[in-house]
Motif scaffolding. Sequence first.
Motif, mmCIF file in Angstrom:
data_model
loop_
_atom_site.group_PDB
_atom_site.id
_atom_site.type_symbol
_atom_site.label_atom_id
_atom_site.label_comp_id
_atom_site.label_asym_id
_atom_site.label_seq_id
_atom_site.Cartn_x
_atom_site.Cartn_y
_atom_site.Cartn_z
ATOM 1 N N ALA A 32 50.518 32.034 26.213
ATOM 2 C CA ALA A 32 50.941 31.070 25.199
ATOM 3 C C ALA A 32 49.875 31.006 24.119
ATOM 4 C CB ALA A 32 51.129 29.697 25.842
ATOM 5 N N SER A 33 50.268 30.794 22.899
ATOM 6 C CA SER A 33 49.306 30.770 21.794
ATOM 7 C C SER A 33 48.234 29.704 22.005
ATOM 8 C CB SER A 33 50.005 30.576 20.457
ATOM 9 O OG SER A 33 50.742 29.374 20.447
ATOM 10 N N SER A 34 48.551 28.651 22.696
ATOM 11 C CA SER A 34 47.566 27.588 22.944
ATOM 12 C C SER A 34 46.492 28.012 23.948
ATOM 13 C CB SER A 34 48.266 26.327 23.445
ATOM 14 O OG SER A 34 48.954 26.603 24.661
ATOM 15 N N ASP A 35 46.730 29.091 24.687
ATOM 16 C CA ASP A 35 45.780 29.553 25.695
ATOM 17 C C ASP A 35 44.894 30.708 25.220
ATOM 18 O OD1 ASP A 35 46.820 27.726 27.497
ATOM 19 O OD2 ASP A 35 48.255 29.167 28.318
ATOM 20 N N ILE A 36 45.148 31.217 24.048
ATOM 21 C CA ILE A 36 44.451 32.427 23.602
ATOM 22 C C ILE A 36 42.955 32.212 23.441
ATOM 23 C CG2 ILE A 36 44.235 34.086 21.706
ATOM 24 C CD1 ILE A 36 47.300 33.963 21.479
ATOM 25 N N GLU A 37 42.537 31.192 22.735
ATOM 26 C CA GLU A 37 41.104 30.970 22.494
ATOM 27 C C GLU A 37 40.321 30.814 23.791
ATOM 28 O OE1 GLU A 37 39.311 31.215 19.674
ATOM 29 O OE2 GLU A 37 41.167 31.845 18.697
ATOM 30 N N SER A 38 40.819 29.991 24.695
ATOM 31 C CA SER A 38 40.100 29.771 25.953
ATOM 32 C C SER A 38 40.102 31.036 26.807
ATOM 33 C CB SER A 38 40.697 28.598 26.730
ATOM 34 O OG SER A 38 42.045 28.865 27.079
ATOM 35 N N THR A 39 41.163 31.821 26.725
ATOM 36 C CA THR A 39 41.223 33.062 27.486
ATOM 37 C C THR A 39 40.241 34.082 26.931
ATOM 38 O OG1 THR A 39 43.537 32.648 28.058
ATOM 39 C CG2 THR A 39 42.747 34.903 28.296
ATOM 40 N N ILE A 40 40.112 34.148 25.621
ATOM 41 C CA ILE A 40 39.135 35.066 25.015
ATOM 42 C C ILE A 40 37.729 34.697 25.452
ATOM 43 C CG2 ILE A 40 38.064 35.775 22.834
ATOM 44 C CD1 ILE A 40 40.901 35.719 21.611
ATOM 45 N N GLU A 41 37.416 33.424 25.456
ATOM 46 C CA GLU A 41 36.092 32.984 25.901
ATOM 47 C C GLU A 41 35.853 33.353 27.361
ATOM 48 O OE1 GLU A 41 35.492 28.828 25.064
ATOM 49 O OE2 GLU A 41 36.104 29.091 22.967
ATOM 50 N N ALA A 42 36.842 33.121 28.202
ATOM 51 C CA ALA A 42 36.721 33.468 29.624
ATOM 52 C C ALA A 42 36.593 34.980 29.795
ATOM 53 C CB ALA A 42 37.930 32.940 30.394
ATOM 54 N N TYR A 43 37.325 35.737 28.994
ATOM 55 C CA TYR A 43 37.292 37.199 29.024
ATOM 56 C C TYR A 43 35.894 37.704 28.686
ATOM 57 C CZ TYR A 43 39.122 41.936 27.830
ATOM 58 O OH TYR A 43 39.392 43.271 27.760
ATOM 59 N N GLN A 44 35.317 37.187 27.622
ATOM 60 C CA GLN A 44 33.969 37.601 27.219
ATOM 61 C C GLN A 44 32.940 37.262 28.289
ATOM 62 O OE1 GLN A 44 33.993 35.534 23.441
ATOM 63 N NE2 GLN A 44 34.255 37.457 22.323
ATOM 64 N N THR A 45 33.037 36.091 28.861
ATOM 65 C CA THR A 45 32.116 35.686 29.918
ATOM 66 C C THR A 45 32.267 36.591 31.138
ATOM 67 O OG1 THR A 45 32.133 33.393 29.164
ATOM 68 C CG2 THR A 45 31.456 33.784 31.440
ATOM 69 N N ALA A 46 33.512 36.854 31.529
ATOM 70 C CA ALA A 46 33.763 37.703 32.696
ATOM 71 C C ALA A 46 33.256 39.124 32.457
ATOM 72 C CB ALA A 46 35.249 37.705 33.029
ATOM 73 N N LEU A 47 33.425 39.649 31.247
ATOM 74 C CA LEU A 47 32.911 40.992 30.942
ATOM 75 C C LEU A 47 31.391 41.032 31.062
ATOM 76 C CD1 LEU A 47 35.085 42.171 27.921
ATOM 77 C CD2 LEU A 47 34.952 43.239 30.181
ATOM 78 N N ASP A 48 30.727 40.040 30.521
ATOM 79 C CA ASP A 48 29.265 40.002 30.619
ATOM 80 C C ASP A 48 28.821 39.911 32.076
ATOM 81 O OD1 ASP A 48 28.757 40.326 27.927
ATOM 82 O OD2 ASP A 48 28.638 38.173 27.527
ATOM 83 N N GLU A 49 29.511 39.107 32.867
ATOM 84 C CA GLU A 49 29.171 38.979 34.286
ATOM 85 C C GLU A 49 29.448 40.271 35.050
ATOM 86 O OE1 GLU A 49 31.410 35.564 35.525
ATOM 87 O OE2 GLU A 49 30.011 34.162 34.578
ATOM 88 N N ALA A 50 30.422 41.040 34.580
ATOM 89 C CA ALA A 50 30.786 42.300 35.237
ATOM 90 C C ALA A 50 29.833 43.436 34.893
ATOM 91 C CB ALA A 50 32.214 42.688 34.862
ATOM 92 N N GLY A 51 28.975 43.219 33.888
ATOM 93 C CA GLY A 51 28.018 44.256 33.523
ATOM 94 C C GLY A 51 28.370 45.023 32.264
ATOM 95 N N TYR A 52 29.179 44.436 31.412
ATOM 96 C CA TYR A 52 29.586 45.101 30.174
ATOM 97 C C TYR A 52 28.393 45.530 29.329
ATOM 98 C CZ TYR A 52 31.410 45.872 25.514
ATOM 99 O OH TYR A 52 31.678 46.422 24.290
ATOM 100 N N GLN A 53 27.378 44.685 29.245
ATOM 101 C CA GLN A 53 26.212 45.026 28.424
ATOM 102 C C GLN A 53 25.500 46.270 28.960
ATOM 103 O OE1 GLN A 53 25.672 43.708 25.454
ATOM 104 N NE2 GLN A 53 27.418 42.369 25.776
ATOM 105 N N ASP A 54 25.487 46.438 30.283
ATOM 106 C CA ASP A 54 24.895 47.638 30.889
ATOM 107 C C ASP A 54 25.700 48.882 30.531
ATOM 108 O OD1 ASP A 54 22.991 46.014 32.119
ATOM 109 O OD2 ASP A 54 24.137 45.872 33.987
ATOM 110 N N VAL A 55 27.023 48.758 30.591
ATOM 111 C CA VAL A 55 27.900 49.886 30.241
ATOM 112 C C VAL A 55 27.716 50.243 28.772
ATOM 113 C CG1 VAL A 55 30.295 50.677 30.071
ATOM 114 C CG2 VAL A 55 29.573 49.302 32.042
ATOM 115 N N LEU A 56 27.697 49.246 27.924
ATOM 116 C CA LEU A 56 27.517 49.473 26.495
ATOM 117 C C LEU A 56 26.186 50.152 26.198
ATOM 118 C CD1 LEU A 56 28.501 49.114 23.596
ATOM 119 C CD2 LEU A 56 27.503 46.815 23.646
ATOM 120 N N ALA A 57 25.115 49.675 26.810
ATOM 121 C CA ALA A 57 23.791 50.260 26.590
ATOM 122 C C ALA A 57 23.759 51.718 27.053
ATOM 123 C CB ALA A 57 22.718 49.450 27.309
#
Length: 69
Positions: A32-57
């Motif tokens: 739902a459009s009302s859930d997009i912002e909070s989902t993006i924030e959760a997505y970014q947090t989950a990626l960082d916790e999963a090690g995205y910065q390590d993969v990127l580096a």
Amino acid sequence: FRFDKTPVEAQFTACQNVYETYGFPLENGGLASSDIESTIEAYQTALDEAGYQDVLAEAQSQYEAWKAE
């Protein structure tokens, strides 16, 4: 250039799992459009916790080495 994920295999796999949870629904209108912002924030947090910065580096390092050849 072809990225070798071997050095960060666990983080890469974890990021793929995060994508399946958040990215796919975001990209395909599964929220739902009302859930997009909070989902993006959760997505970014989950990626960082999963090690995205390590993969990127690692990808940036490999790309720079390839470019220098």
